[in-house]
Design a protein around this motif. Structure first.
Motif, PDB file in Angstrom:
ATOM      1  N   LYS A   2      57.480  49.063  76.764  1.00 59.10           N
ATOM      2  CA  LYS A   2      58.015  48.048  77.643  1.00 59.10           C
ATOM      3  C   LYS A   2      56.929  47.071  78.070  1.00 59.10           C
ATOM      4  CE  LYS A   2      61.718  50.949  79.474  1.00 59.10           C
ATOM      5  NZ  LYS A   2      62.318  51.532  80.694  1.00 59.10           N
ATOM      6  N   LYS A   3      57.402  45.869  78.455  1.00 59.76           N
ATOM      7  CA  LYS A   3      56.469  44.804  78.832  1.00 59.76           C
ATOM      8  C   LYS A   3      55.580  45.234  79.990  1.00 59.76           C
ATOM      9  CE  LYS A   3      56.395  40.114  80.667  1.00 59.76           C
ATOM     10  NZ  LYS A   3      57.220  38.978  81.127  1.00 59.76           N
ATOM     11  N   ASN A   4      56.159  45.838  81.027  1.00 53.56           N
ATOM     12  CA  ASN A   4      55.377  46.228  82.205  1.00 53.56           C
ATOM     13  C   ASN A   4      54.356  47.309  81.856  1.00 53.56           C
ATOM     14  OD1 ASN A   4      56.704  44.422  83.835  1.00 53.56           O
ATOM     15  ND2 ASN A   4      58.232  45.913  84.537  1.00 53.56           N
ATOM     16  N   ASN A   5      54.779  48.252  81.012  1.00 51.06           N
ATOM     17  CA  ASN A   5      53.854  49.302  80.600  1.00 51.06           C
ATOM     18  C   ASN A   5      52.684  48.743  79.805  1.00 51.06           C
ATOM     19  OD1 ASN A   5      55.463  51.202  81.834  1.00 51.06           O
ATOM     20  ND2 ASN A   5      56.553  51.753  79.952  1.00 51.06           N
ATOM     21  N   PHE A   6      52.993  47.774  78.937  1.00 47.39           N
ATOM     22  CA  PHE A   6      51.921  47.151  78.155  1.00 47.39           C
ATOM     23  C   PHE A   6      50.940  46.404  79.060  1.00 47.39           C
ATOM     24  CE2 PHE A   6      50.429  43.250  76.017  1.00 47.39           C
ATOM     25  CZ  PHE A   6      49.565  43.851  75.105  1.00 47.39           C
ATOM     26  N   LYS A   7      51.465  45.676  80.033  1.00 47.09           N
ATOM     27  CA  LYS A   7      50.590  44.954  80.964  1.00 47.09           C
ATOM     28  C   LYS A   7      49.701  45.920  81.743  1.00 47.09           C
ATOM     29  CE  LYS A   7      52.890  40.567  81.913  1.00 47.09           C
ATOM     30  NZ  LYS A   7      53.470  39.701  82.961  1.00 47.09           N
ATOM     31  N   GLN A   8      50.262  47.039  82.131  1.00 48.65           N
ATOM     32  CA  GLN A   8      49.477  48.026  82.882  1.00 48.65           C
ATOM     33  C   GLN A   8      48.386  48.638  81.995  1.00 48.65           C
ATOM     34  OE1 GLN A   8      51.772  51.245  84.668  1.00 48.65           O
ATOM     35  NE2 GLN A   8      50.725  50.844  86.602  1.00 48.65           N
ATOM     36  N   LEU A   9      48.735  48.899  80.733  1.00 47.06           N
ATOM     37  CA  LEU A   9      47.745  49.419  79.799  1.00 47.06           C
ATOM     38  C   LEU A   9      46.626  48.407  79.565  1.00 47.06           C
ATOM     39  CD1 LEU A   9      46.915  51.674  77.824  1.00 47.06           C
ATOM     40  CD2 LEU A   9      48.276  50.513  76.067  1.00 47.06           C
ATOM     41  N   ILE A 193      53.538  39.887  72.495  1.00 52.77           N
ATOM     42  CA  ILE A 193      53.272  40.671  71.290  1.00 52.77           C
ATOM     43  C   ILE A 193      53.367  42.153  71.614  1.00 52.77           C
ATOM     44  CG2 ILE A 193      51.793  38.911  70.241  1.00 52.77           C
ATOM     45  CD1 ILE A 193      49.383  40.534  71.121  1.00 52.77           C
ATOM     46  N   ALA A 194      53.627  42.927  70.593  1.00 52.80           N
ATOM     47  CA  ALA A 194      53.716  44.374  70.760  1.00 52.80           C
ATOM     48  C   ALA A 194      52.325  44.956  70.979  1.00 52.80           C
ATOM     49  CB  ALA A 194      54.372  45.003  69.529  1.00 52.80           C
ATOM     50  N   TRP A 195      52.281  46.149  71.548  1.00 47.63           N
ATOM     51  CA  TRP A 195      50.991  46.754  71.898  1.00 47.63           C
ATOM     52  C   TRP A 195      50.144  47.051  70.668  1.00 47.63           C
ATOM     53  CZ3 TRP A 195      49.667  51.539  70.052  1.00 47.63           C
ATOM     54  CH2 TRP A 195      50.689  52.302  69.507  1.00 47.63           C
ATOM     55  N   TYR A 196      50.793  47.449  69.564  1.00 43.89           N
ATOM     56  CA  TYR A 196      50.005  47.764  68.375  1.00 43.89           C
ATOM     57  C   TYR A 196      49.400  46.508  67.761  1.00 43.89           C
ATOM     58  CZ  TYR A 196      54.335  46.451  65.947  1.00 43.89           C
ATOM     59  OH  TYR A 196      55.446  45.785  65.500  1.00 43.89           O
ATOM     60  N   LYS A 197      50.104  45.366  67.907  1.00 42.95           N
ATOM     61  CA  LYS A 197      49.529  44.105  67.422  1.00 42.95           C
ATOM     62  C   LYS A 197      48.348  43.680  68.295  1.00 42.95           C
ATOM     63  CE  LYS A 197      53.649  42.202  65.197  1.00 42.95           C
ATOM     64  NZ  LYS A 197      54.596  41.062  65.135  1.00 42.95           N
ATOM     65  N   TYR A 198      48.483  43.966  69.592  1.00 42.28           N
ATOM     66  CA  TYR A 198      47.369  43.649  70.496  1.00 42.28           C
ATOM     67  C   TYR A 198      46.131  44.466  70.121  1.00 42.28           C
ATOM     68  CZ  TYR A 198      44.702  43.123  74.815  1.00 42.28           C
ATOM     69  OH  TYR A 198      43.707  42.864  75.729  1.00 42.28           O
ATOM     70  N   ILE A 199      46.334  45.732  69.804  1.00 41.23           N
ATOM     71  CA  ILE A 199      45.208  46.591  69.404  1.00 41.23           C
ATOM     72  C   ILE A 199      44.583  46.074  68.116  1.00 41.23           C
ATOM     73  CG2 ILE A 199      44.588  48.905  68.608  1.00 41.23           C
ATOM     74  CD1 ILE A 199      46.611  50.024  70.588  1.00 41.23           C
ATOM     75  N   LYS A 200      45.428  45.596  67.175  1.00 39.23           N
ATOM     76  CA  LYS A 200      44.909  45.047  65.924  1.00 39.23           C
ATOM     77  C   LYS A 200      44.050  43.805  66.170  1.00 39.23           C
ATOM     78  CE  LYS A 200      47.553  44.707  62.348  1.00 39.23           C
ATOM     79  NZ  LYS A 200      48.733  44.380  61.502  1.00 39.23           N
ATOM     80  N   ILE A 201      44.335  43.095  67.245  1.00 42.21           N
ATOM     81  CA  ILE A 201      43.556  41.889  67.565  1.00 42.21           C
ATOM     82  C   ILE A 201      42.224  42.259  68.212  1.00 42.21           C
ATOM     83  CG2 ILE A 201      43.490  39.803  68.979  1.00 42.21           C
ATOM     84  CD1 ILE A 201      46.522  39.602  68.628  1.00 42.21           C
ATOM     85  N   VAL A 202      42.260  43.186  69.178  1.00 39.89           N
ATOM     86  CA  VAL A 202      41.039  43.479  69.941  1.00 39.89           C
ATOM     87  C   VAL A 202      40.112  44.448  69.226  1.00 39.89           C
ATOM     88  CG1 VAL A 202      42.222  43.040  72.121  1.00 39.89           C
ATOM     89  CG2 VAL A 202      42.083  45.378  71.259  1.00 39.89           C
TER      90      VAL A 202
END
Length: 732
Positions: A2-9, A193-202
């Motif tokens: 979820k969006k909120n969970n991703f923001k918190q992560l 973006i999805a969390w896994y795409k964010y991880i692929k970026i960082v």
């Protein structure tokens, strides 16, 4: 997710980085102030970050923070529990006492518990400010710059070593800056973006910064290019004596305390006095005679005794004096407030300017022969004075034929050695003087030993003996690296080990010539010229000076009144420009660089052997980076083509190259031209996918160029527009 969970992560990731940056703030403060409970303070920082992360209501958050601060203060300063009556009363007393102090503006007497409370509040405010920078401003640039400046300042002006701390802060700061930059781009573009795409970026950012951080740590470092400002500041503040750090005593100029020798020598170019004289010489200040295995102390054979001399009155001391007709004078101009008189060898009298107070006396400490000017028994500093001296000349025939009976007092006092002196020191002394007959020849053999057996002069990375280690033993058998204190102390101990009375001498080397007026030269002596050497008692002639330190020349004058070839082995006199330690160090650096060039291959092999595992890790990271770049080439290679050709003009010369690059980019995106397929058919396929006519337009012009060799009717501006449109579509 979820969006909120991703923001918190995402926010949790930021806070983890911030926690480690704040830790680099806290550690030096704790070390320099010798404050304990670092773990509990770090726990308070973690509590603040967690409360912010989960957006706990401020009323609850405040209660938790205040409760923790109260518990910490009561626990640390009283050892009681805050839940007891005594603990609660202790807390109330702190507020009552400090409230009255604050009302009276008596800030000096604020108690330590209240200072701790203010420190916690400061941390609280700082974390709130960082939270605002991250969530609202989406940048920590100013906080990062302030952190680097803070650590660099502590590293420069205190004993705290911030080398690794700065590296960690820069690496963490670069990662944090990159994360927040991505966050700003996504926010401004309103992209989710999805969390896994964010991880692929960082993830590539973390690997890239980590890889180059490891490389930077392993690469050789240049020495400091600017002089250390601390010695200058200490000198200006009148504190140019000595400082203590975890590596031992590091001296800035002439110091009084020699009880614990060792550690690196801090250079200081501050000029301490000027001397106008005909010849260059050593300037003697005092002697010390008790070796403790860690350093030197002054004995008290003559308890509280001092000989008093008036200006121009002959001064009597233990050193021989040269003939009357060889008397010279030197004018001393004191620029640093030294409360002693510098003495040339053969000192006879001290005179001063007539404008100086006429009640002046010169008190010579009978234990150390240190000469101090006083008025009404109060020590003063003379700005100018004149010393009369006649340098002694030693007859070689007397040095070689000792027939004087040694004074038992001299033997008792100047043969002292610690009971725990390692036996191998005595064995080495016997080995050095084997075959020598006279005390002078034995002293010369020891003096020359250091120049012929692999010893090296250096003021950096000089070892400090452990508690169960002897200072001389460590230098002679383990390190063989040091400066004047190491060499001179070792020679005194070796001399005493074979029964030759010897003492340790402190003062200044000759300095540098800065002006010449006829036969008179003006010498400039700086804190760097602070020096130590040796005096040995030779029967028939008395005390004679020796110089064992590499890069320095002795100051004695020998009259060879008998046939011998020994004069060829004698060092130059100081009249022929004794080299200060800076010159000696520069010469050794040149020799070391030459040796390093000749052994570069073996050094490289040794480096690989010593860092095998680290190099393997670096190689694997590099291989992984190359593999990732290759696998992701469809994403980054088109952008490279765009950057390379952004300013390039479309023309007959460049048209074919740019068209072929476009085909290459389309192939990376999956548009591969089939075997036998015409260019127009391929262009139509691309235009159908992108719902455009640009590929057909540019392909028609390309075919015209290939088959008709005529581009006169082609609009190159239109071609560039079509080319850029297609490139942008493939890279979007």
């Amino acid at each position: 997710m979820k969006k909120n969970n991703f923001k918190q992560l995402e926010l949790a990731l930021y806070y983890i980085v911030i926690f480690f940056i704040l830790r680099e703030w806290l550690v030096p403060i704790m070390e320099l102030t010798r404050t304990g409970y670092t773990g509990l303070i770090l726990l308070f920082i973690a509590i603040n970050l967690v409360l912010n992360l989960f957006k706990v209501h401020y009323s609850i958050s405040w209660v938790i923070k205040l409760a923790y601060m109260a518990w910490f203060i009561v626990y640390v300063y009283s050892g009681q529990s805050i839940f007891t009556i005594d603990g609660f009363n202790f807390l109330l007393d702190i507020f009552k006492t400090n409230s009255a102090i604050i009302i009276q503006s008596d800030w000096v007497h604020v108690t330590d518990p209240f200072r701790t409370l203010l420190f916690f509040i400061l941390i609280w405010m700082l974390i709130y400010l960082i939270h605002h920078w991250i969530t609202v401003r989406m940048t920590i640039f100013y906080f990062l710059v302030l952190t680097v400046f803070f650590i660099a300042t502590l590293d420069t002006f205190t004993e705290y070593d911030g080398s690794m701390a700065i590296i960690k802060i820069v690496m963490l700061g670069l990662m944090m800056t990159s994360f927040l930059f991505i966050k700003r781009l996504l926010s401004q573009s309103n992209i989710r973006i999805a969390w896994y795409k964010y991880i692929k970026i960082v993830l590539p950012i973390v690997l890239f910064i980590g890889f180059w951080g490891i490389v930077a740590i392993l690469l050789p470092k240049s020495p400091p290019q600017w002089p250390d400002p601390v010695p200058f500041i200490k000198s200006a503040a009148g504190q140019g004596e000595e400082i203590y750090n975890q590596d031992g005593v590091s001296k800035v100029g002439y110091g009084e305390n020699d009880s614990r020798l060792g550690g690196s020598f801090i250079a200081d170019d501050t000029v301490v006095f000027l001397a106008q004289a005909e010849t260059k010489q050593y300037w003697r200040v005092e002697t010390k005679d008790v070796y403790t295995s860690k350093g030197w102390e002054k004995s008290n054979y003559f308890e509280g005794a001092a000989s008093v001399y008036f200006p121009s009155e002959p001064i009597y001391h233990s050193l021989p004096i040269g003939p009357e007709e060889e008397t010279q004078s030197a004018s001393i101009q004191v620029l640093y407030p030294f409360e002693f008189i510098v003495q040339p060898y053969g000192l006879k009298t001290v005179e001063f300017d007539e404008t100086t107070d006429g009640n002046i006396e010169f008190h010579m400490d009978d234990n150390s022969e240190k000469l101090t000017p006083k008025v009404n028994n109060s020590t003063i500093t003379l700005d100018n004075y004149i010393v009369q001296y006649s340098k002694p000349v030693f007859l070689y025939s007397e040095l070689r034929n000792p027939n004087e009976e040694m004074d038992p007092f001299i033997q008792e006092r100047y043969l002292q050695l610690p009971e725990m002196l390692p036996s191998r020191v005595r064995d080495l002394a016997e080995e050095i003087v084997a075959g020598e007959e006279t005390p002078y020849d034995k002293a010369r053999a020891i003096e020359m030993y250091f120049r012929q057996n692999g010893f090296r002069y250096s003021t950096d990375n000089v070892a400090v003996p452990a508690e169960d280690q002897d200072y001389v033993d460590q230098f002679l058998f383990e390190t063989k690296i040091g400066y004047c204190d190491n060499f001179s102390t070792s020679m005194v101990v070796l001399l005493r080990s074979i029964g030759i009375p010897a003492r340790w001498v402190k003062g200044f080397a000759g300095g540098d010539v800065i002006n010449t007026d006829g036969a008179i030269k003006e010498y400039q002596i700086t804190n760097n010229d602070a020096h130590s050497w040796v005096e040995a008692y030779i029967p028939n002639v008395g005390w004679i000076n020796f110089e064992p330190t590499i890069g320095f020349n002795n100051t004695r004058t020998i009259d060879y009144d008998m046939e011998t070839n020994a004069y060829q082995q004698e060092e130059l006199t100081v009249d022929e420009e004794t080299e200060p330690d800076e010159v000696a160090e520069e010469e050794e650096e040149v020799q070391q660089k030459t040796a390093e060039k000749n052994n570069i291959l073996s050094t490289f092999i040794d480096f690989i052997a010593q860092h095998k595992m680290i190099l393997v890790i670096v190689f694997l990271l590099l291989a992984l980076s190359v593999f990732m770049l290759y696998k992701l080439r469809r994403k980054w290679l088109p952008k490279v083509y765009v950057v390379m050709n952004k300013q390039r003009q479309f023309s007959e010369a460049s048209f074919e190259t740019l068209y072929l690059q476009l085909l290459k980019i389309l192939e990376l995106k999956g548009f591969k031209r089939m075997e036998g397929q015409t260019l127009q058919s391929f262009a139509a396929e691309v235009d159908a996918y992108y719902n455009t006519q640009h590929m057909s337009i540019i392909t028609k012009a390309y075919e015209q160029f290939i088959y008709a060799k005529d581009l006169r009717e082609v609009d190159f501006a239109e071609m560039k527009e079509s080319w850029e449109y297609l490139i942008n579509r493939t890279t979007s």
